[in-house]
Motif scaffolding. Structure first.
Motif, mmCIF file in Angstrom:
data_model
loop_
_atom_site.group_PDB
_atom_site.id
_atom_site.type_symbol
_atom_site.label_atom_id
_atom_site.label_comp_id
_atom_site.label_asym_id
_atom_site.label_seq_id
_atom_site.Cartn_x
_atom_site.Cartn_y
_atom_site.Cartn_z
ATOM 1 N N ASP A 98 0.501 -1.183 -0.116
ATOM 2 C CA ASP A 98 0.149 -0.050 0.055
ATOM 3 C C ASP A 98 0.774 0.805 -0.466
ATOM 4 O O ASP A 98 -0.102 2.393 0.005
ATOM 5 N N THR A 99 2.070 1.336 0.139
ATOM 6 C CA THR A 99 2.637 2.833 0.376
ATOM 7 C C THR A 99 3.395 2.651 -1.073
ATOM 8 O O THR A 99 3.268 2.021 -2.178
ATOM 9 N N GLU A 100 3.313 3.695 -1.386
ATOM 10 C CA GLU A 100 3.877 5.123 -2.392
ATOM 11 C C GLU A 100 5.401 4.366 -2.801
ATOM 12 O O GLU A 100 5.800 4.133 -4.270
ATOM 13 N N THR A 101 5.493 4.073 -2.546
ATOM 14 C CA THR A 101 7.398 3.408 -2.430
ATOM 15 C C THR A 101 7.218 1.947 -3.255
ATOM 16 O O THR A 101 8.187 1.693 -4.315
ATOM 17 N N ALA A 102 6.260 1.911 -2.238
ATOM 18 C CA ALA A 102 6.428 0.318 -3.281
ATOM 19 C C ALA A 102 5.766 0.234 -4.241
ATOM 20 O O ALA A 102 6.023 -0.991 -6.044
ATOM 21 N N LYS A 103 4.888 1.179 -4.915
ATOM 22 C CA LYS A 103 3.920 1.164 -5.620
ATOM 23 C C LYS A 103 5.079 1.773 -6.908
ATOM 24 O O LYS A 103 4.858 1.449 -7.932
ATOM 25 N N ALA A 104 5.814 2.338 -6.603
ATOM 26 C CA ALA A 104 6.849 3.041 -7.728
ATOM 27 C C ALA A 104 7.762 2.587 -8.029
ATOM 28 O O ALA A 104 8.116 2.353 -9.329
ATOM 29 N N VAL A 105 8.206 1.627 -7.397
ATOM 30 C CA VAL A 105 9.536 0.849 -7.561
ATOM 31 C C VAL A 105 9.211 -0.450 -7.725
ATOM 32 O O VAL A 105 9.969 -0.611 -8.731
ATOM 33 N N PHE A 106 7.790 -1.385 -7.175
ATOM 34 C CA PHE A 106 7.565 -2.658 -7.878
ATOM 35 C C PHE A 106 7.182 -2.970 -8.757
ATOM 36 O O PHE A 106 6.218 -4.715 -8.883
ATOM 37 N N GLY A 107 5.603 -1.992 -7.965
ATOM 38 C CA GLY A 107 4.386 -2.233 -9.399
ATOM 39 C C GLY A 107 3.414 -3.597 -9.188
ATOM 40 O O GLY A 107 3.169 -2.919 -7.629
ATOM 41 N N ASP A 108 3.406 -3.994 -9.908
ATOM 42 C CA ASP A 108 2.578 -4.890 -9.477
ATOM 43 C C ASP A 108 2.739 -6.072 -9.059
ATOM 44 O O ASP A 108 2.508 -6.977 -8.592
ATOM 45 N N LYS A 109 4.813 -6.013 -8.368
ATOM 46 C CA LYS A 109 4.946 -7.008 -8.003
ATOM 47 C C LYS A 109 5.504 -6.435 -6.351
ATOM 48 O O LYS A 109 6.161 -7.085 -5.179
ATOM 49 N N ALA A 110 4.068 -5.312 -5.784
ATOM 50 C CA ALA A 110 4.620 -5.131 -4.318
ATOM 51 C C ALA A 110 4.086 -5.962 -3.657
ATOM 52 O O ALA A 110 5.007 -6.097 -2.511
ATOM 53 N N ALA A 111 2.915 -6.805 -3.558
ATOM 54 C CA ALA A 111 2.791 -7.903 -2.641
ATOM 55 C C ALA A 111 3.731 -8.909 -2.481
ATOM 56 O O ALA A 111 3.902 -9.332 -1.350
ATOM 57 N N GLU A 112 4.209 -9.154 -3.934
ATOM 58 C CA GLU A 112 5.232 -10.248 -4.054
ATOM 59 C C GLU A 112 6.718 -10.553 -3.043
ATOM 60 O O GLU A 112 7.121 -10.330 -2.036
ATOM 61 N N ALA A 113 6.898 -8.110 -2.825
ATOM 62 C CA ALA A 113 8.149 -7.868 -2.351
ATOM 63 C C ALA A 113 7.668 -8.163 -1.171
ATOM 64 O O ALA A 113 8.336 -8.487 0.048
ATOM 65 N N GLY A 114 6.066 -8.014 -0.417
ATOM 66 C CA GLY A 114 5.828 -7.771 0.573
ATOM 67 C C GLY A 114 5.976 -9.195 1.619
ATOM 68 O O GLY A 114 6.289 -9.181 2.950
ATOM 69 N N ASP A 115 5.781 -10.273 0.765
ATOM 70 C CA ASP A 115 6.037 -11.648 0.535
ATOM 71 C C ASP A 115 7.533 -12.038 1.324
ATOM 72 O O ASP A 115 7.417 -12.771 2.521
ATOM 73 N N ALA A 116 8.152 -11.300 1.567
ATOM 74 C CA ALA A 116 9.713 -11.853 1.116
ATOM 75 C C ALA A 116 10.045 -10.987 2.323
ATOM 76 O O ALA A 116 10.622 -11.672 3.022
ATOM 77 N N ILE A 117 9.533 -10.061 2.767
ATOM 78 C CA ILE A 117 9.744 -9.061 3.482
ATOM 79 C C ILE A 117 9.616 -10.257 5.429
ATOM 80 O O ILE A 117 9.973 -9.597 5.641
ATOM 81 N N ALA A 118 8.481 -10.600 4.334
ATOM 82 C CA ALA A 118 7.314 -10.946 5.369
ATOM 83 C C ALA A 118 8.651 -12.310 6.548
ATOM 84 O O ALA A 118 9.339 -13.620 7.237
ATOM 85 N N ALA A 119 9.090 -12.879 5.047
ATOM 86 C CA ALA A 119 10.011 -13.637 4.939
ATOM 87 C C ALA A 119 11.299 -13.904 6.071
ATOM 88 O O ALA A 119 12.465 -14.904 6.745
ATOM 89 N N GLY A 120 12.291 -12.433 5.176
ATOM 90 C CA GLY A 120 13.532 -12.498 5.623
ATOM 91 C C GLY A 120 13.598 -10.740 6.361
ATOM 92 O O GLY A 120 15.126 -10.763 5.880
#
Length: 534
Positions: free
Chosen positions: A433-455
């Motif tokens: 939901d952050t503007e940073t994630a949307k700008a940097v990762f686009g459609d893969k922002a949620a996938e990046a969030g899952d990676a944050i939860a894991a590591g």
């Protein structure tokens, strides 16, 4: 018989002391393996490139194996002999531990952990029954005080031991260390422990065991895969439907075949037994996943090594050990509702205290929560083990212990899956939901969030991000802490509900007076309104 004499007088025999030693050793290893793996998960993830789901399965496979056969193990021990079944559990456990230590990939490790849990289930179910047979009165309080203290010691120092082994010898040694200890316990038990069994052994309920184990498996699988596959997907809905059908079939079998039921239905006529079973499940469902996430926070967000993380959990670990040692002596003195209820409310308060943690804080912000959680966990373990077999006669101790341990391990397995999935969902959603994630990762922002939860945030802050690295890390840290807060609130609410249930359901008059009484002292245990005042 010498056994009967010891039971009536409360005297200890050499066999009783050796039984306590062997059960304590086995309990130490079993409880150690519930927490020791947590601090090694980053190293395991690096070695096998494991996903967050695979890491959860490494934890859950063990708990699932424990939950699957606890009831059958207790029933089998009452029927053919507790020592025989206990020794078989030790053999299975040591072979599976060796397989874990030599695993070439995470799938093999998960399967070996499942088998390790099956061996552990036998030890979990039969250990308290062995103690209940060997000890009575004040000595039983002493025995379960040691039992709870050792369990507390293992849970308490698991992160420290796991961290030390991981850093000095490698993560494989958190499993290989079990081999010499288990062999020693097996040798002592074979030579020194006495055999005991029920005079009226219950039959094994194979249909019940299959439906219960399979139902629990699909339930945990649905919780674990829900975040990745989508909660409304056909696969996840199918898993939930199959789990419900199997568990309904299990309930039907228990009600329509009372003479062969895996659950001893007569135990469920005891209000205290029912309340303790629910409290045990809720406690495991709340506090163990919380510890998993707190260790993840210290390692993956604050960046401490495995051993350094274990050192920083000493406020929790030391208080857990001390409280467990004290709680054993309180089993015959305080009302069950007061002792168990207070332990759950302390845990709830500790989990709520984690909300004090904010982005940029040091690990010391966790200390208030650690203190309260440690005290609560320490106060709970010895009375849970003692009361779970004191609600029935000694000949049904294995079945009663098995049922209670089943509730604990089922709660643990479902809790790690459900609370872990909730945490992953909250972290992924907050980051996406952050503007940073949307700008940097686009459609893969949620996938990046899952990676944050894991590591943790560090998995994303690579040189490839360039000038956006600092903004991404800031957003990732905020998402991680936000997810942690949400998961702690959920766990705290469950723990608080557990405390209320304990106060409403646990009664001294439901316990076997001879089991808890001190020789020479009236056998009536204090009720809540008669509990001694400190």
């Amino acid at each position: 018989m010498a056994t009967a004499g010891a039971e009536q007088t409360g005297q200890r025999s050499d066999s009783s002391i050796w039984t306590l030693v062997v059960v304590a050793l086995a309990t130490f290893m079993l409880m150690l393996d519930l927490t020791v793996v947590n601090v090694a998960l980053p190293d395991i993830r690096a070695a096998f490139d494991s996903s967050f789901s695979s890491l959860q399965w490494i934890l859950d496979a063990y708990a699932l194996g424990l939950a699957a056969v606890l009831l059958a193990a207790g029933s089998l021990a009452d029927r053919i002999g507790r020592k025989k079944v206990f020794d078989a559990g030790l053999v299975i456990f040591v072979l599976a531990s060796l397989a874990c230590g030599l695993a070439p990939n995470d799938l093999t490790l998960i399967v070996a952990r499942l088998v390790q849990g099956l061996g552990g289930a036998i030890l979990f179910a039969v250990g308290p029954a062995l103690l209940g047979h060997e000890f009575r009165g004040k000595d039983r309080g002493m025995a379960f005080g040691v039992f709870g203290g050792v369990a507390g010691l293992a849970i308490a120092f698991g992160p420290l031991i796991g961290g030390g082994l991981t850093e000095s010898l490698g993560w494989r040694w958190i499993f290989l260390i079990n081999v010499p200890v288990t062999i020693a316990a097996l040798a002592v038990g074979f030579l020194k422990m006495r055999e005991s069994r029920s005079e009226t052994p219950p039959p094994l309920d194979w249909p019940g065991m299959v439906t219960f184990s399979a139902g629990l498996f699909f339930l945990v699988l649905a919780f674990m895969r829900g975040q990745q596959d989508g909660w409304g997907s056909a696969r996840i809905i199918g898993c939930f439907v199959v789990a419900i059908l199997l568990l309904v079939a299990f309930a039907y079998l228990q009600l329509t075949r009372p003479g062969r039921a895996m659950f001893d239905l007569t135990l469920f006529g005891n209000k205290t037994f029912n309340g303790l079973s629910v409290v045990t499940a809720l406690c495991a469902l709340s506090v163990m996943p919380a510890l998993f996430l707190l260790i993840s926070y210290v390692q993956n967000l604050l960046g401490y090594s495995a051993f350094a993380s274990g050192v920083r959990f000493l406020p929790l670990t030391l208080l857990l050990f001390v409280a467990a040692a004290v709680a054993g002596s309180l089993v015959a003195k305080l009302a069950p509702a007061l002792l168990v209820g207070a332990s759950q409310l302390l845990i709830a308060a500790g989990l709520f205290a984690v909300l004090l943690v904010d982005v940029g804080d040091s690990w010391t912000s966790l200390i208030p929560g650690m203190v309260l959680i440690g005290l609560g966990m320490g106060l709970f373990n010895p009375p849970r083990a003692a009361f779970s077999i004191a609600v029935t006669t000694p000949d049904k101790a294995g079945a009663a212990s098995g049922i209670n341990e089943t509730f604990q391990q089922a709660g643990l397995a479902i809790g790690i899956a459900a609370v872990g999935a909730f945490f992953q969902n909250r972290v992924g959603g907050a980051f996406a939901d952050t503007e940073t994630a949307k700008a940097v990762f686009g459609d893969k922002a949620a996938e990046a969030g899952d990676a944050i939860a894991a590591g943790g945030p560090s998995v994303l802050t690579t040189n490839e991000l360039g000038n956006a690295a600092d903004a991404v890390r800031s957003a990732a840290e905020s998402a991680f802490v936000s997810g942690l807060h949400n998961a702690m609130v959920l766990a705290a609410v469950l723990a608080a509900i557990s405390g209320v249930i304990a106060f409403l359901t646990l009664r001294s008059r439901d316990l076997d007076e001879a089991a808890l009484a001190t020789p020479g002292v009236p056998t009536e245990a204090p009720t809540l309104d008669k509990a001694p005042v400190a």
